[in-house]
Scaffold this motif. Sequence first.
Motif, mmCIF file in Angstrom:
data_model
loop_
_atom_site.group_PDB
_atom_site.id
_atom_site.type_symbol
_atom_site.label_atom_id
_atom_site.label_comp_id
_atom_site.label_asym_id
_atom_site.label_seq_id
_atom_site.Cartn_x
_atom_site.Cartn_y
_atom_site.Cartn_z
ATOM 1 N N ARG A 34 -13.982 73.567 145.472
ATOM 2 C CA ARG A 34 -13.045 72.596 144.915
ATOM 3 C C ARG A 34 -13.628 71.204 144.792
ATOM 4 N NH1 ARG A 34 -9.376 75.487 142.285
ATOM 5 N NH2 ARG A 34 -8.463 77.124 143.573
ATOM 6 N N SER A 35 -14.824 70.969 145.260
ATOM 7 C CA SER A 35 -15.380 69.623 145.228
ATOM 8 C C SER A 35 -16.891 69.696 145.221
ATOM 9 C CB SER A 35 -14.888 68.837 146.446
ATOM 10 O OG SER A 35 -15.495 69.357 147.611
ATOM 11 N N LEU A 36 -17.493 68.517 145.197
ATOM 12 C CA LEU A 36 -18.951 68.420 145.277
ATOM 13 C C LEU A 36 -19.411 68.281 146.719
ATOM 14 C CD1 LEU A 36 -19.568 65.972 142.286
ATOM 15 C CD2 LEU A 36 -19.608 68.454 142.265
ATOM 16 N N ARG A 37 -18.547 68.645 147.663
ATOM 17 C CA ARG A 37 -18.834 68.466 149.081
ATOM 18 C C ARG A 37 -20.125 69.153 149.535
ATOM 19 N NH1 ARG A 37 -13.732 69.770 152.169
ATOM 20 N NH2 ARG A 37 -13.019 68.172 150.707
ATOM 21 N N PRO A 38 -20.478 70.334 148.997
ATOM 22 C CA PRO A 38 -21.725 70.961 149.453
ATOM 23 C C PRO A 38 -22.961 70.090 149.256
ATOM 24 C CG PRO A 38 -20.395 72.568 148.278
ATOM 25 C CD PRO A 38 -19.721 71.235 148.094
ATOM 26 N N LEU A 39 -22.877 69.100 148.344
ATOM 27 C CA LEU A 39 -24.031 68.222 148.130
ATOM 28 C C LEU A 39 -24.261 67.274 149.299
ATOM 29 C CD1 LEU A 39 -23.621 67.300 144.344
ATOM 30 C CD2 LEU A 39 -25.369 68.751 145.362
ATOM 31 N N VAL A 211 -9.755 69.247 134.844
ATOM 32 C CA VAL A 211 -9.355 70.614 134.468
ATOM 33 C C VAL A 211 -10.571 71.480 134.184
ATOM 34 C CG1 VAL A 211 -8.143 71.984 132.743
ATOM 35 C CG2 VAL A 211 -7.128 69.862 133.593
ATOM 36 N N PHE A 212 -11.472 70.964 133.342
ATOM 37 C CA PHE A 212 -12.666 71.737 132.998
ATOM 38 C C PHE A 212 -13.584 71.896 134.202
ATOM 39 C CE2 PHE A 212 -11.580 70.451 128.597
ATOM 40 C CZ PHE A 212 -11.692 71.681 127.971
ATOM 41 N N GLY A 213 -13.650 70.857 135.037
ATOM 42 C CA GLY A 213 -14.577 70.888 136.168
ATOM 43 C C GLY A 213 -14.284 72.005 137.142
ATOM 44 N N ARG A 214 -13.000 72.262 137.418
ATOM 45 C CA ARG A 214 -12.649 73.326 138.366
ATOM 46 C C ARG A 214 -13.120 74.682 137.849
ATOM 47 N NH1 ARG A 214 -6.468 71.671 140.187
ATOM 48 N NH2 ARG A 214 -7.049 69.860 141.459
ATOM 49 N N ARG A 215 -12.875 74.929 136.587
ATOM 50 C CA ARG A 215 -13.314 76.204 136.013
ATOM 51 C C ARG A 215 -14.833 76.286 135.980
ATOM 52 N NH1 ARG A 215 -13.028 81.379 135.731
ATOM 53 N NH2 ARG A 215 -13.753 82.256 133.751
ATOM 54 N N LEU A 216 -15.473 75.164 135.693
ATOM 55 C CA LEU A 216 -16.925 75.151 135.584
ATOM 56 C C LEU A 216 -17.589 75.442 136.923
ATOM 57 C CD1 LEU A 216 -19.315 74.629 133.686
ATOM 58 C CD2 LEU A 216 -19.169 72.206 134.283
ATOM 59 N N ARG A 217 -17.009 74.972 138.021
ATOM 60 C CA ARG A 217 -17.589 75.203 139.346
ATOM 61 C C ARG A 217 -17.678 76.693 139.663
ATOM 62 N NH1 ARG A 217 -14.941 70.329 140.735
ATOM 63 N NH2 ARG A 217 -12.979 71.384 141.201
ATOM 64 N N ARG A 263 -25.532 90.621 131.953
ATOM 65 C CA ARG A 263 -24.496 90.022 132.800
ATOM 66 C C ARG A 263 -24.798 88.543 133.044
ATOM 67 N NH1 ARG A 263 -25.036 94.897 135.545
ATOM 68 N NH2 ARG A 263 -26.316 93.927 137.164
ATOM 69 N N THR A 264 -26.074 88.256 133.267
ATOM 70 C CA THR A 264 -26.472 86.865 133.472
ATOM 71 C C THR A 264 -26.198 86.039 132.221
ATOM 72 O OG1 THR A 264 -28.213 87.607 134.974
ATOM 73 C CG2 THR A 264 -28.385 85.364 134.123
ATOM 74 N N PHE A 265 -26.523 86.633 131.057
ATOM 75 C CA PHE A 265 -26.293 85.921 129.797
ATOM 76 C C PHE A 265 -24.803 85.671 129.566
ATOM 77 C CE2 PHE A 265 -25.132 86.266 125.296
ATOM 78 C CZ PHE A 265 -25.753 85.131 124.801
ATOM 79 N N ASP A 266 -23.979 86.690 129.834
ATOM 80 C CA ASP A 266 -22.537 86.537 129.614
ATOM 81 C C ASP A 266 -21.961 85.433 130.500
ATOM 82 O OD1 ASP A 266 -22.526 88.522 127.734
ATOM 83 O OD2 ASP A 266 -21.909 90.116 129.112
ATOM 84 N N THR A 267 -22.378 85.431 131.768
ATOM 85 C CA THR A 267 -21.886 84.389 132.676
ATOM 86 C C THR A 267 -22.411 83.021 132.256
ATOM 87 O OG1 THR A 267 -21.944 86.020 134.460
ATOM 88 C CG2 THR A 267 -21.672 83.711 135.091
ATOM 89 N N GLY A 268 -23.706 82.966 131.865
ATOM 90 C CA GLY A 268 -24.272 81.705 131.399
ATOM 91 C C GLY A 268 -23.594 81.218 130.130
ATOM 92 N N ARG A 269 -23.248 82.171 129.240
ATOM 93 C CA ARG A 269 -22.574 81.796 127.995
ATOM 94 C C ARG A 269 -21.216 81.176 128.280
ATOM 95 N NH1 ARG A 269 -18.885 84.362 125.352
ATOM 96 N NH2 ARG A 269 -19.223 86.288 126.532
ATOM 97 N N LYS A 270 -20.494 81.738 129.260
ATOM 98 C CA LYS A 270 -19.198 81.158 129.631
ATOM 99 C C LYS A 270 -19.367 79.742 130.164
ATOM 100 C CE LYS A 270 -17.137 85.634 130.822
ATOM 101 N NZ LYS A 270 -16.627 86.489 131.921
ATOM 102 N N ARG A 271 -20.404 79.577 131.017
ATOM 103 C CA ARG A 271 -20.652 78.249 131.573
ATOM 104 C C ARG A 271 -20.991 77.253 130.469
ATOM 105 N NH1 ARG A 271 -25.391 76.088 132.662
ATOM 106 N NH2 ARG A 271 -26.446 78.114 132.628
ATOM 107 N N ILE A 272 -21.841 77.667 129.535
ATOM 108 C CA ILE A 272 -22.245 76.786 128.439
ATOM 109 C C ILE A 272 -21.053 76.461 127.550
ATOM 110 C CG2 ILE A 272 -23.678 76.632 126.373
ATOM 111 C CD1 ILE A 272 -25.723 78.395 127.866
ATOM 112 N N TYR A 332 -21.712 65.469 135.384
ATOM 113 C CA TYR A 332 -20.782 66.149 136.276
ATOM 114 C C TYR A 332 -21.053 67.653 136.296
ATOM 115 C CZ TYR A 332 -16.461 67.493 138.563
ATOM 116 O OH TYR A 332 -15.552 68.006 139.446
ATOM 117 N N GLY A 333 -21.335 68.215 135.116
ATOM 118 C CA GLY A 333 -21.662 69.637 135.064
ATOM 119 C C GLY A 333 -22.912 69.962 135.861
ATOM 120 N N ASP A 334 -23.929 69.087 135.781
ATOM 121 C CA ASP A 334 -25.151 69.302 136.555
ATOM 122 C C ASP A 334 -24.880 69.173 138.055
ATOM 123 O OD1 ASP A 334 -26.654 69.735 134.302
ATOM 124 O OD2 ASP A 334 -27.224 67.626 134.071
ATOM 125 N N LEU A 335 -24.039 68.207 138.416
ATOM 126 C CA LEU A 335 -23.692 68.055 139.828
ATOM 127 C C LEU A 335 -22.950 69.286 140.349
ATOM 128 C CD1 LEU A 335 -22.557 64.320 139.979
ATOM 129 C CD2 LEU A 335 -24.649 65.304 140.930
#
Length: 618
Positions: A34-39, A211-217, A263-272, A332-335
């Motif tokens: 839910r956050s960037l806390r792991p950083l 909104v987008f950030g939560r899904r992106l994480r 599978r990696t491509f599909d997940t990466g495509r969703k992220r992109i 933010y996406g990179d973080l």
Amino acid sequence: MQSPDGPAESIETPASPEDTSASREDAAPRRPRRSLRPLAMVWRELFKYPGRMAVAGTALVVSAMSTLAIPYGFRRVIDQGFAQGADHDVIRTWFLMLLGVVVVLAIATSIRFYSVSWLGERVVADIRLRVQRHLLALAPGFFEENSPKEIASRMTADTAIIEQVVGTTVSVALRNAIMATGGVIFLFALAPSLTAGLLVAIPVVIVPITVFGRRLRVVARKSQDRVADIGAMTAEVLGALRVVQAFNQQEREGGRFSAAVERTFDTGRKRILIRAVMTAVMMFLIFGSITIIMWRGAIGVAEGTITGGTIAAFVVTAGIVAGAFGSLTEVYGDLVRGAGAASRLAELLSEEPEIASPARPQALPVPPRGKIAFEKVTFRYPTRPDMAALVDFSLTVEPGETVAIVGPSGAGKSTLFQLAERFYDPQGGVVKIDGVPLSSADPSDVRARIALVPQEGVLFAASARENLRYGRPDADDAMIWEAARAANAEDFLGMLPDGLDTFLGEDGARLSGGQRQRIAIARALLRDAPILLLDEATSALDAESERLVQDALDTLMQSRTTLVIAHRLSTVREADRIVVMDGGRIVEEGTHAALTQAGGLYARLASLQFDERATALG
């Protein structure tokens, strides 16, 4: 392959990469980020270098403020330099000042780039060292439940992401945050009414980011797991390439790999896709707001309420601010990816070693005697809690005694070695060395008194010298050659192209099986430990190699307490005592002659082996 009664047997069906992927995917919703806390782990590593951070921070602030000074210079140049009848000296002064700002910007940017890149490399190196040290302290049971290949992927792919975050993303984020803040302040100074319109748009921009950030994480985490699956599968298949080709399974393995890649491509495509949509929305909101405000500014210039230099400076500064906010959305996406990578590494660091030294370890007696005792030991492997590997097992081996352990596969023979070296603790009973319970001693002290010769000589991708003195790093060449001579390894070591400096290849691939075993024996000789554990070091060798290795073992076993796991009963006839195990218990005990005459399990096993050998010879 490991002995069936060792840890390997506790895993009935190895999980395939597909199963692993599915389990991670199922687990992801239960453990959302839910956050960037792991950083925070990364920040703690950064704060170890305050001087370098100060340099980078100073250069970052200077470069950001220099960038913002350029619009101010434009304003002065336009309002004073382009005015009719302007003084040439004034024009020259402002252009020289503008040129000076550019020089400062270039130097500060260069220092900033070097400093943050250095920090990125250093922090990643420190994290890798921390994780590696921690992994080496974990008990073998951890690696039964967690794939070493997948862990290796975390050490490479995830740390590379963190390096990007520290060396690039954080710098870009801070620089753009400073420019956005400073730019907004400067805009207020230039045109408060126009700037107020910009601030109205900020909440409109923040909501979509959240909104987008939560899904992106969540998707970023899955994407990293898929990449780890590919690394693990590649290492597994290439490590067993001979088996794959021998069974003509190249097409099958290619299909499995293709499925993993897809599978990696599909997940990466969703992220992109999520990042692309988020970027498009952000850009539209930011630059749409600026366009509307510029429209209002143009009307002000036409009405004479704003100067041309002011509107020019406002346009340039607003562009810088918009670019800063736009970059922050991408940053933010990179973080988020960095937080996912950091969380995977933090999971490894959070693992508590099941086998650890007590707060006040009991010292083993000096000089060592070499006595080892199992007292009413009951043990179950963590991955197979319903099946006991040892049940109420008791055995005492006196100093200097040679005891052979025989029995069918799954009897619990290799488990004795695992417990003796304290890779596991028994659920019941106690294991002692020289009268000291292993759970009360420091594991490193226990293992310092034991030398192991495994069933297959495990060598490292290093020189012969480094492999030979692995258990005794301070051994000189004279000691190495003496051990090699005793292990019947002197001749072939002397014939190697570079002698002891010859690189032996991955897992000693440049040597034969017998040569690898003799190096393993020489390594055990150099360690000069009072207790010797032999996991049938001759079972996979040809007759000539077996004779050479057996001769070396006879030398090694002299005056040492020796436990021998025997698959070939012909190698244990001279043992002081033979212990026959079945189902985790001792079912027979005695000498070869006595057990043969008793007509029990040992006699049956001996009859089968010797009859087979006689048939083969006949």
